[in-house]
Design an enzyme around this catalytic site. Structure first.
Site, PDB file in Angstrom:
ATOM      1  CG  HIS A  72      -2.098  -0.973   1.035  1.00  0.00           C
ATOM      2  ND1 HIS A  72      -2.819  -1.476   2.089  1.00  0.00           N
ATOM      3  CD2 HIS A  72      -2.650  -1.505  -0.089  1.00  0.00           C
ATOM      4  CE1 HIS A  72      -3.769  -2.276   1.621  1.00  0.00           C
ATOM      5  NE2 HIS A  72      -3.678  -2.321   0.308  1.00  0.00           N
ATOM      6  CG  HIS A 105      -1.959  -6.249   1.757  1.00  0.00           C
ATOM      7  ND1 HIS A 105      -1.675  -5.603   0.577  1.00  0.00           N
ATOM      8  CD2 HIS A 105      -1.495  -5.455   2.739  1.00  0.00           C
ATOM      9  CE1 HIS A 105      -1.086  -4.444   0.837  1.00  0.00           C
ATOM     10  NE2 HIS A 105      -0.957  -4.339   2.136  1.00  0.00           N
ATOM     11  CD  GLU A 157      -3.079  -8.677   7.530  1.00  0.00           C
ATOM     12  OE1 GLU A 157      -2.337  -7.714   7.281  1.00  0.00           O
ATOM     13  OE2 GLU A 157      -3.148  -9.217   8.643  1.00  0.00           O
ATOM     14  CB  THR A 195      -0.029  -8.236  10.323  1.00  0.00           C
ATOM     15  OG1 THR A 195      -0.320  -7.589   9.081  1.00  0.00           O
ATOM     16  CG2 THR A 195      -0.158  -9.746  10.181  1.00  0.00           C
ATOM     17  CB  SER A 253      -0.210   2.519   4.273  1.00  0.00           C
ATOM     18  OG  SER A 253       0.649   2.015   5.277  1.00  0.00           O
ATOM     19  CB  SER A 254      -3.527  -0.801   7.941  1.00  0.00           C
ATOM     20  OG  SER A 254      -3.873  -0.983   9.287  1.00  0.00           O
TER      21      SER A 254
HETATM   22  S1  SF4 Z   1       3.847  -4.892   7.855  1.00  0.00           S
HETATM   23 FE1  SF4 Z   1       4.293  -6.847   8.897  1.00  0.00          FE
HETATM   24  S2  SF4 Z   1       2.797  -8.302   8.085  1.00  0.00           S
HETATM   25 FE2  SF4 Z   1       2.811  -6.526   6.705  1.00  0.00          FE
HETATM   26  S3  SF4 Z   1       4.283  -7.062   5.096  1.00  0.00           S
HETATM   27 FE3  SF4 Z   1       5.428  -5.986   6.695  1.00  0.00          FE
HETATM   28  S4  SF4 Z   1       6.250  -7.601   8.052  1.00  0.00           S
HETATM   29 FE4  SF4 Z   1       4.602  -8.496   6.821  1.00  0.00          FE
END
Ligand code: SF4
Length: 357
Positions: A72, A105, A157, A195, A253-254
């Site tokens: 994202h 995701h 996700e 996550t 982007s969460s």
């Molecule tokens: S933020 Fe965490 S879950 Fe998402 S891609 Fe990166 S390491 Fe993986």
């Protein structure tokens, strides 16, 4: 300050953009400075996913199709598009027989099946830490448990994880949602999560769920990933001293959006998310002595460096890095990409950062 680069996208990241108006160096009551949070920026899962698309383009030639945004971040997606990646929403938009990359995701089994039915050569760039959550969902459903998935409705996700146990999963969107949801079997509940959530808010959601359902079980390990947690810890250290926090990251982007929230909850007087340095508004800096800077897990470091350059123009040339953790995690590339076309082991098989070190 050391120049930090992690350019999975290499020199293409330096592509020129429209000239931005310079910021003014206006006086403030104090010594202007930047507190630069670390860790910030690319995580291992994003690095792997971006390198996977690059490697697929190199190995199979353009176009390579990607379901949803690979990560994202508008800049990353735009750069990959220029190289020949084609981003689609669904599998049926991809010509039969083409190469299709699943984003970091993750996807549901139904999407994997749809790609197979269409004869697509699928490359799974799902972050291994998302895959871990998928496996938990499958296992808990197989044990006959009801799963409470803490996450945001509509996020890719969450859709992928719910798709692994659609009959057994109830989505919990927020702490308030914990007070409202209905369950079939209160004695047989387990929670898992997206996550990239706020750690504190997730713990509040769990607390409120447990008030209603005392038998609720925890997952065996954290689902909020190391990168999300580390970036939140770093900005929590910076925020109490910051008159302004700038988070570099995209609106969808969460983990970037969570960083703005965490900064405000942790004492920053103001916090804003931007994609590019030219979005910094002069008025944000009025009266700001200390500016905190961080970036989400899908953000190339070059974009942070551009923000620092813009801030330096405005008198914030003094940069102090605030480091709260070291990160050295790397993931191997998706198995479909671990060798070169002539059958040799690819030097990037251990992940993008390793290859570029
Ligand atoms: S933020 Fe965490 S879950 Fe998402 S891609 Fe990166 S390491 Fe993986």
């Amino acid at each position: 300050m050391s120049g930090i680069t992690n350019g999975a996208l290499g020199v293409a990241l330096a592509a020129p953009r429209p000239q931005r108006a310079p910021l003014e160096d206006r006086p403030v009551a104090g010594r202007k400075r930047v507190l630069l949070a670390s860790p910030r920026g690319y995580c291992a899962g994003v690095d792997r996913a971006v390198v996977a698309v690059e490697k697929a383009l190199e190995s199979f030639g353009a176009p390579v199709y990607v379901r949803k945004q690979i990560v994202h971040n508008v800049h990353v997606v735009s750069e990959l598009e220029q190289r020949g990646a084609v981003f689609v929403d669904e599998v049926d938009q991809v010509p039969e027989g083409a190469h299709l990359v699943f984003s970091a995701h993750g996807v549901s089994p139904a999407v994997v099946q749809a790609a197979a039915d269409r004869g697509l050569a699928a490359i799974d760039a799902t972050c291994p830490l998302v895959t871990k959550v998928h496996r938990e969902a499958t296992r808990f459903a197989g044990q006959g448990r009801q799963i409470l998935l803490i996450g945001h409705a509509g996020h890719e996700e969450v859709e992928g994880t719910m798709g692994h146990a659609p009959e057994r999963t109830v989505l919990v969107n927020s702490p308030d949602d914990a007070d409202r949801i209905e369950v079939d079997d209160p004695e047989n509940l387990v929670w898992i999560s997206q996550t990239t959530l706020s750690v504190d808010e997730t713990m509040e959601t769990v607390r409120r769920l447990r008030e209603r359902f005392p038998a609720l079980q925890d997952p065996p390990s954290d689902d909020i990933c190391y990168a999300t947690q580390n970036r939140q810890v770093a900005i929590k250290k910076v925020a109490p001293e910051a008159d302004l926090v700038i988070v570099v990251g995209s609106a969808n982007s969460s983990n970037s959006v969570r960083l703005v929230e965490v900064a405000l909850e942790s004492g920053a007087r103001a916090a804003h998310r931007i994609d590019y340095a030219d979005e910094i508004r002069q008025e944000w800096l009025d009266g700001a002595v200390t500016v905190g800077v961080t970036s989400g897990a899908s953000v190339p470091e070059v974009l942070v460096q551009e923000v620092l350059a813009a801030l330096a123009e405005a008198g914030y040339g003094e940069v102090e890095e605030v480091r709260t953790a070291e990160e050295d995690l790397m993931f191997s590339l998706p198995k479909e990409l671990r060798s070169t076309p002539d059958g040799q082991a690819d030097p990037r098989a251990l992940g993008g950062r390793a290859a570029r070190a």
